[in-house]
Write an enzyme that holds these catalytic residues in place. Structure first.
Site, PDB file in Angstrom:
ATOM      1  N   SER A  19       0.826  -1.215   0.000  1.00 21.91           N
ATOM      2  CA  SER A  19       0.000   0.000   0.000  1.00 21.91           C
ATOM      3  C   SER A  19       0.858   1.263   0.000  1.00 21.91           C
ATOM      4  O   SER A  19       1.541   1.570   0.988  1.00 21.91           O
ATOM      5  CB  SER A  19      -0.904  -0.016   1.246  1.00 21.91           C
ATOM      6  OG  SER A  19      -1.347   1.288   1.563  1.00 21.91           O
TER       7      SER A  19
HETATM    8  N1  LIG Z   1      -7.583   8.872   0.823  1.00 23.93           N
HETATM    9  C1  LIG Z   1      -6.661   7.895   1.324  1.00 23.93           C
HETATM   10  C2  LIG Z   1      -6.684   6.718   0.372  1.00 23.93           C
HETATM   11  C3  LIG Z   1      -5.951   5.494   0.929  1.00 23.93           C
HETATM   12  C4  LIG Z   1      -6.117   4.301  -0.012  1.00 23.93           C
HETATM   13  O1  LIG Z   1      -6.636   4.439  -1.117  1.00 23.93           O
HETATM   14  N2  LIG Z   1      -5.668   3.129   0.427  1.00 23.93           N
HETATM   15  C5  LIG Z   1      -5.869   1.925  -0.340  1.00 23.93           C
HETATM   16  C6  LIG Z   1      -4.683   1.002  -0.200  1.00 23.93           C
HETATM   17  S1  LIG Z   1      -3.209   1.752  -0.910  1.00 23.93           S
HETATM   18  C7  LIG Z   1      -7.095   1.235   0.210  1.00 23.93           C
HETATM   19  O2  LIG Z   1      -6.995   0.466   1.145  1.00 23.93           O
HETATM   20  N3  LIG Z   1      -8.246   1.528  -0.371  1.00 23.93           N
HETATM   21  C8  LIG Z   1      -9.493   0.990   0.078  1.00 23.93           C
HETATM   22  C9  LIG Z   1     -10.629   1.903  -0.257  1.00 23.93           C
HETATM   23  O3  LIG Z   1     -10.392   2.995  -0.793  1.00 23.93           O
HETATM   24  O4  LIG Z   1     -11.765   1.535   0.039  1.00 23.93           O
HETATM   25  C10 LIG Z   1      -5.262   8.513   1.444  1.00 23.93           C
HETATM   26  O5  LIG Z   1      -5.035   9.609   0.879  1.00 23.93           O
HETATM   27  O6  LIG Z   1      -4.403   7.945   2.104  1.00 23.93           O
END
Ligand SMILES: N[C@@H](CCC(=O)N[C@@H](CS)C(=O)NCC(=O)O)C(=O)O
EC number: 2.5.1.18
Length: 237
Positions: A19
């Site tokens: 991630s």
């Molecule tokens: N808005 C969050 C997004 C984080 C994200 O997209 N994480 C991914 C893994 S790299 C995830 O687990 N997504 C699941 C989802 O969006 O439901 C950030 O800026 O950190």
């Protein structure tokens, strides 16, 4: 600064090196652990298990979301000074190869090393650098051995850790940690749990630091707090 880590507010950080958003949050936390009165506990887990257990779908199931993420990550990497660069064959690197062996290795490091957290931090960073910066493999034993050595572990220790990482106790430990993330209501990573006044406050993502700071009674000054302090001191002199 408080003297005993037991007096500090416990912050659990659940992540997987597959991630990239976790990498951003990880580096920011590693900078803030010396600035905020927190006891940062690194909790290596499996993102795939969290997706499965929560019924979530991987972002690449939605092409527009995936495309957006590609741009977003470059911007965020520059903002937070984390050298993020997507793998050239993302489906192969992220989906086909995955991070199971890597996260078992990190789990073994956390279980076996006496200065577990320090080594978990170093090994995790080396893994992220490989997959999310240098477009290198993190699934083969030889790759993990190199990661261990880069993190300052001896060749003998690396060999022991690689063996241990295939042991059923380590497989169970990784599964249990993933389950803990699910039990907190996790559906993606990074997942941060701030324990404040007997309550577990849950945050998803690397973009919640401002709110987290508010809940912890701390101050958010951007992703590079030390740089920020130097700049302020320079302006004041
Ligand atoms: N808005 C969050 C997004 C984080 C994200 O997209 N994480 C991914 C893994 S790299 C995830 O687990 N997504 C699941 C989802 O969006 O439901 C950030 O800026 O950190």
């Amino acid at each position: 600064m408080m003297s005993s880590s037991s007096k500090l507010k416990l912050v659990e950080f659940f992540y997987d090196v597959i991630s990239p958003y976790s990498w951003l949050a990880f580096e920011v936390f590693c900078r803030y652990r010396n600035v905020w009165d927190i006891n940062l506990k690194l909790r290596p887990a499996l993102l795939g298990g969290v997706y499965r257990g929560s019924g979530n779908r991987s972002p690449d199931d939605v092409p527009r979301k995936y495309h957006y993420m590609g741009m977003d990550l470059l911007r965020l990497g520059s903002y937070a000074a984390v050298p993020l660069r997507a793998p050239t064959q993302p489906v192969h690197a992220l989906m086909a190869k995955g991070s199971l062996a890597a996260m078992r290795f990190v789990t073994a490091v956390g279980e076996m090393e006496t200065d577990g957290d320090d080594k978990v931090e170093k090994v995790s960073r080396e893994l992220w650098k490989r997959i999310w910066s240098k477009d290198q493999d993190i699934s083969q034993l030889a790759s993990l051995a190199e990661v261990g050595r880069q993190a300052g572990l001896s060749a003998k220790k690396v060999e022991e850790l690689l063996e241990l990482s295939q042991d059923s106790a380590i497989k169970h430990k990784l599964r249990d940690t993933t389950q803990e993330a699910l039990d907190y209501g996790g559906f993606g990573f990074p997942l941060t749990v701030c324990h404040v006044d007997g309550e577990a406050k849950i945050f998803f993502g690397s973009d919640r630091f401002e709110i987290m700071a508010h809940c912890l009674g701390e101050k958010w000054v951007g992703p590079q707090p030390v740089q920020e302090a130097i700049m302020k001191a320079t302006m004041a002199s």
